[in-house]
Scaffold this active site. Structure first.
Site, mmCIF file in Angstrom:
data_model
loop_
_atom_site.group_PDB
_atom_site.id
_atom_site.type_symbol
_atom_site.label_atom_id
_atom_site.label_comp_id
_atom_site.label_asym_id
_atom_site.label_seq_id
_atom_site.Cartn_x
_atom_site.Cartn_y
_atom_site.Cartn_z
ATOM 1 N N LYS A 188 -10.472 5.998 -6.596
ATOM 2 C CA LYS A 188 -10.548 6.333 -7.962
ATOM 3 C C LYS A 188 -11.776 6.681 -6.706
ATOM 4 O O LYS A 188 -12.950 8.222 -7.356
ATOM 5 C CB LYS A 188 -10.956 5.457 -9.001
ATOM 6 C CG LYS A 188 -10.215 5.335 -9.802
ATOM 7 C CD LYS A 188 -9.721 4.589 -10.593
ATOM 8 C CE LYS A 188 -8.145 4.390 -11.360
ATOM 9 N NZ LYS A 188 -8.765 3.748 -13.092
ATOM 10 N N GLY A 227 0.983 -1.296 -0.204
ATOM 11 C CA GLY A 227 -0.296 0.244 0.304
ATOM 12 C C GLY A 227 0.578 0.867 0.043
ATOM 13 O O GLY A 227 2.052 1.677 0.277
ATOM 14 N N PRO A 228 0.502 2.522 -0.262
ATOM 15 C CA PRO A 228 0.508 3.699 -0.580
ATOM 16 C C PRO A 228 1.407 3.968 1.421
ATOM 17 O O PRO A 228 1.403 3.402 2.368
ATOM 18 C CB PRO A 228 -0.101 4.807 -0.416
ATOM 19 C CG PRO A 228 -1.311 4.005 0.278
ATOM 20 C CD PRO A 228 -1.181 2.240 -0.752
ATOM 21 N N PRO A 229 2.538 5.031 1.609
ATOM 22 C CA PRO A 229 3.276 5.525 2.298
ATOM 23 C C PRO A 229 2.146 5.641 3.177
ATOM 24 O O PRO A 229 1.124 6.960 2.788
ATOM 25 C CB PRO A 229 4.094 6.226 1.979
ATOM 26 C CG PRO A 229 4.575 6.087 0.590
ATOM 27 C CD PRO A 229 2.773 5.865 0.039
ATOM 28 N N GLY A 230 2.562 5.854 5.057
ATOM 29 C CA GLY A 230 2.368 6.086 5.920
ATOM 30 C C GLY A 230 0.763 5.535 5.894
ATOM 31 O O GLY A 230 -0.291 5.900 7.054
ATOM 32 N N VAL A 231 -0.108 4.274 5.531
ATOM 33 C CA VAL A 231 -1.059 4.258 5.548
ATOM 34 C C VAL A 231 -1.192 3.346 6.820
ATOM 35 O O VAL A 231 -2.568 2.315 7.084
ATOM 36 C CB VAL A 231 -2.075 2.553 4.833
ATOM 37 C CG1 VAL A 231 -2.363 4.560 3.503
ATOM 38 C CG2 VAL A 231 -1.028 1.836 4.275
ATOM 39 N N GLY A 232 -0.185 2.983 7.887
ATOM 40 C CA GLY A 232 0.125 1.875 8.341
ATOM 41 C C GLY A 232 0.848 0.571 8.789
ATOM 42 O O GLY A 232 -0.164 -0.793 9.445
ATOM 43 N N SER A 276 -6.485 3.825 -18.296
ATOM 44 C CA SER A 276 -8.393 3.384 -17.729
ATOM 45 C C SER A 276 -8.231 4.943 -18.035
ATOM 46 O O SER A 276 -9.301 5.056 -18.167
ATOM 47 C CB SER A 276 -8.264 3.360 -16.783
ATOM 48 O OG SER A 276 -7.232 4.688 -15.446
#
Length: 778
Positions: free
Chosen positions: A721, A354-359, A678
């Site tokens: 999105k 996952g992206p940075p900072g999500v735990g 997309s």
């Protein structure tokens, strides 16, 4: 230079170069080569020998054979057992292939023969020959591979060309260097070439000799040191100075016998202890042995922590320390439940992506806390040496174990939770593939005998619970990915960020800043939402935590300076402490427009809206694309344009519009690079809207890859999105039918406020996006 043309049979040689005046024998086994020999024997016994560029090629073609070779006279042919033939030849002169005449049943070519001229009276050539004779004498002396008679033989040769060829035949050099000499048709050039080769070889031989001398000196030094050490031992025995050394040996012996070591580790430790006793504790070798013994004794070979399999307690801990992340929590609870039933279950290898900072990192700590395991974190970002994982061999100065064994030492138990952080940031170099070294570590069927290069002992990693983290799967090698269970940790919604800030971040920051009981800071709900929306733009909550900490610091300063007892933070005071808004929320247009469509995009920080604009202008059918689009996005636009041209009549568009109109498609925020397939449906909708003069519904957003035949294909990142579109004020989203299964990933609260339209064909997209649909009564 005298020249003469000849037609001769040709034999390509492998790994052998024949010079003029050189007598040599070699074996022939290829059918074509034997046929060429027979042809030569029937004529004047002359044959052309040229070397293959690559000796591994079994059937060389014209490009695989060097063009310059040697015309030779066949002196003797001897039949060997089997089909092979041994042939004795003598080099006559140089030759160059002008053209190949045939390939079957043997190779025949037209050859230009070059005969050396008698120009040995030139002073420069005489000087070159004299220098070569001198340097060749040095070469013979240093190499020891050529007899001294060769130097005497050269003194009688007057012809410069013959002289150069004979010297070259004696030199032990690479095939490319010999071929370079053979390619030199001019005698002077040939002599210069030979001199250069000899000088290069002399430098190498001189270096080899110097290295040999140094190695011998080192061996003599080590033998001298050994003799001195033995003398010191005798003196220590006489003076009684070895008591301290004996005490140290005794201490190691007791530690080894009492330590919880495996049988192999104990035997190895006792063996090293014996070496230490012989070498002396204060010798250079002794220091390395002591370090090695310290490592063996410090590792948790048999030390374990007892797993806490209380499901209810584990769930409470996970929920208390983290908001959301239900997929990760459920997987841990499943593991504990099955472990409770089956004691032999191996720990799962989870990969949180996952992206940075999500735990991702903090949830790993919570898992360790929930199952009562020691926690150890190993950062793999930037690791490009497999020795970082497996350790360095003890032959190297300053060698140490790899990060895995170092982590086990830190954990102090052989069943910790080991976090391999940023596994996607590893890279490779000439030192080896660091990702490959992890394959053994993460293979549950092999890691019970993990062998570190430094320890050279089997260490059992089978009870370790591995958790890895990554920002993307694209840079993780497929074999490594197959060993892990992928769990996607997507970005948080606004609501989730609000709850995380209120229940975790604010209390944590207040505690870290040691707020006294008589001073109170209160964050209103509106202030938290305001910070999230106007001061952060991220998937995680790191930036949000920094903003909250900044506000608390400013409030504490205000309390100290003005002696206030309590302060309440609302949306108005947020601006006072943090300054003007950093971000403004994406908002869709409030009215329907022609050629303006709202698309959706996924970024590393979550989702975003992607407006696409199209305009028509007089021209001749050109499609212009701007907005810093990537190759994939450009190809998607080209495919969309072709589809519109092919189906123009169906959408009420002049079928010959491309003869007098150009289309310009622009994606705003031109400084930001964009790519991906997309946006295909978005671009088609913008083009059809502009060409048919129909407005696009402003409250509709869309995403989907398109094909030339109008099919709508699946996309990724639907949850992110959708959240971005919802924040922008969209209430209807058109998505590919293949993504229907992903709708459940969208939070329920938002799912109920969005109308999802599933599209398999472009027609469905246009029917629901254009005002008036796609009827052609334009």
């Amino acid at each position: 230079m005298n020249q003469e043309n000849k037609v001769l049979p040709l034999i390509p040689l492998r790994g052998l170069i024949v010079f003029p005046y050189m007598v040599v024998h070699f074996d022939v086994g290829r059918d074509k080569s034997i046929e060429a020999l027979e042809k030569a024997m029937m004529n004047d016994q002359q044959i052309f020998l040229s070397t293959q560029k690559d000796a591994k090629i079994e059937e060389p073609n014209e490009d695989d054979i060097n063009s310059v070779g040697t015309i030779c006279s066949i002196k003797q042919i001897l039949r060997l057992p089997g089909d092979a033939v041994r042939v004795l030849v003598e080099g006559i002169s140089r030759g160059k292939i002008d053209k190949y005449l045939k390939q079957e049943p043997f190779i025949e070519a037209e050859i230009t023969e070059f005969k050396d001229e008698d120009n040995y009276e030139e002073y420069e050539i005489k000087a070159l020959m004299r220098i070569i004779t001198k340097e060749f004498g040095k070469y013979v002396k240093l190499s020891g591979a050529v007899t001294k008679d060769a130097v005497d033989f050269l003194k009688d040769i007057k012809e410069p060309g013959k002289f150069a060829d004979i010297v070259s035949s004696y030199l032990i050099i690479k095939q490319e260097q010999k071929q370079s000499v053979l390619n030199s048709i001019d005698e002077k050039e040939r002599l210069e070439n030979v001199l250069t080769v000899i000088k290069d070889e002399l430098q190498i031989l001189e270096l080899e000799r110097n290295i040999g001398v140094k190695v011998k000196e080192k061996i003599d030094k080590s033998q001298r040191e050994y003799y001195l050490r033995e003398q010191i031992k005798v003196m220590q025995d006489q003076l009684g100075d070895d008591d301290e050394e004996k005490a140290e040996i005794k201490e190691y012996t007791q530690k080894i016998k009492k330590g919880k070591l495996t049988k192999e580790a104990k035997e190895k430790a006792l063996h090293e202890l014996k070496k230490l006793e012989n070498a002396g504790a204060y010798s250079p070798e002794g220091a390395g042995i002591k370090t090695y013994l310290d490592w063996i004794l410090s590792l948790p070979w048999k030390d374990k922590t007892k797993d806490n399999l209380d499901i209810k307690r584990a769930r409470e801990i996970l929920n208390k320390e983290h908001y959301g992340l239900s997929d990760v929590k459920d997987r841990i609870i499943e593991y504990l439940a099955v472990k409770k039933m089956s004691k032999s279950l191996k720990g799962p290898i989870l990969c949180l992506v996952g992206p940075p900072g999500v735990g991702k990192t903090s949830i790993a700590k919570s898992i360790a806390n929930a199952v009562n395991r020691n926690f150890v974190r190993i950062s793999l970002g930037g690791v490009n040496d497999e020795a970082e994982i497996r350790g360095h061999r003890r032959t190297y100065v300053g060698a140490i174990p790899g990060r895995i064994i170092y982590g086990m030492k830190q954990a102090k138990s052989n069943n910790p939770l080991m976090l391999l952080d940023e596994i996607d940031k590893m890279s490779s170099s000439y030192k080896g593939e660091s990702a490959d070294a992890l394959l053994e570590v993460l293979d549950t069927s092999e890691n019970n005998k993990f062998r570190d290069n430094y320890l050279e002992l089997d260490f059992d990693l089978s009870d370790v619970m591995f958790v890895t983290t990554a920002n993307t799967l694209e840079t993780i090698p497929r074999p490594l990915m197959d060993r892990m269970e992928i769990i996607e940790v997507s970005g948080y919604t606004y609501e989730e960020k609000f709850h995380i800030a209120k229940e975790h971040l604010i209390p944590k920051q207040l505690e870290e800043h040691n707020m006294p009981e008589d001073k109170k800071i209160t964050f209103m709900d509106s202030s938290i939402y305001y910070i999230i929306e106007n001061y952060t733009r991220e998937s995680g909550v790191r930036s949000l935590e920094r903003k909250i900490a900044a506000i608390i610091r400013k409030i504490i300063t205000e309390i100290v300076e003005k002696d206030k007892s309590s302060i309440s933070v609302n949306s108005r005071t947020v601006k006072k402490y943090l300054g003007e808004d950093v971000f403004s929320a994406d908002k869709i247009d409030k009215e329907d427009k022609i050629g303006v469509v709202t698309g959706m995009a996924w970024t590393a920080y979550g989702g975003d809206t992607l407006p696409v604009e199209a305009v028509i202008m007089p021209g001749n059918g050109k499609l212009q694309l701007t907005g810093q689009l990537g190759d994939v996005m450009k190809e998607s636009a080209q495919a969309g344009y072709s589809y519109v041209r092919a189906n123009s009549v169906k959408y009420g568009i002049d079928k010959e519009f491309y003869k007098n109109k150009d289309i310009h498609v622009h994606v705003p925020e031109g400084a930001v690079p964009k790519d991906g397939p997309s946006a295909g449906v978005t671009m088609i909708t913008a083009m059809v809207s502009a060409l048919s003069d129909k407005k696009v519904k402003h409250n509709v957003a869309m995403t989907g890859e398109i094909t030339l035949t109008g099919r709508v294909l699946a996309i990724g990142g639907l949850k992110e999105k959708t959240l971005a579109a919802y924040r922008a004020g969209v209430d209807t989203i058109i998505i590919p039918k293949q993504n229907e299964k992903d709708i459940n990933k969208v939070p329920k609260a938002i799912r109920g406020k969005i109308k999802f339209i599933l599209a398999e064909e472009v027609d469905t997209v246009l029917e629901n996006a254009l005002i008036g649909g796609i009827n052609n009564d334009n």
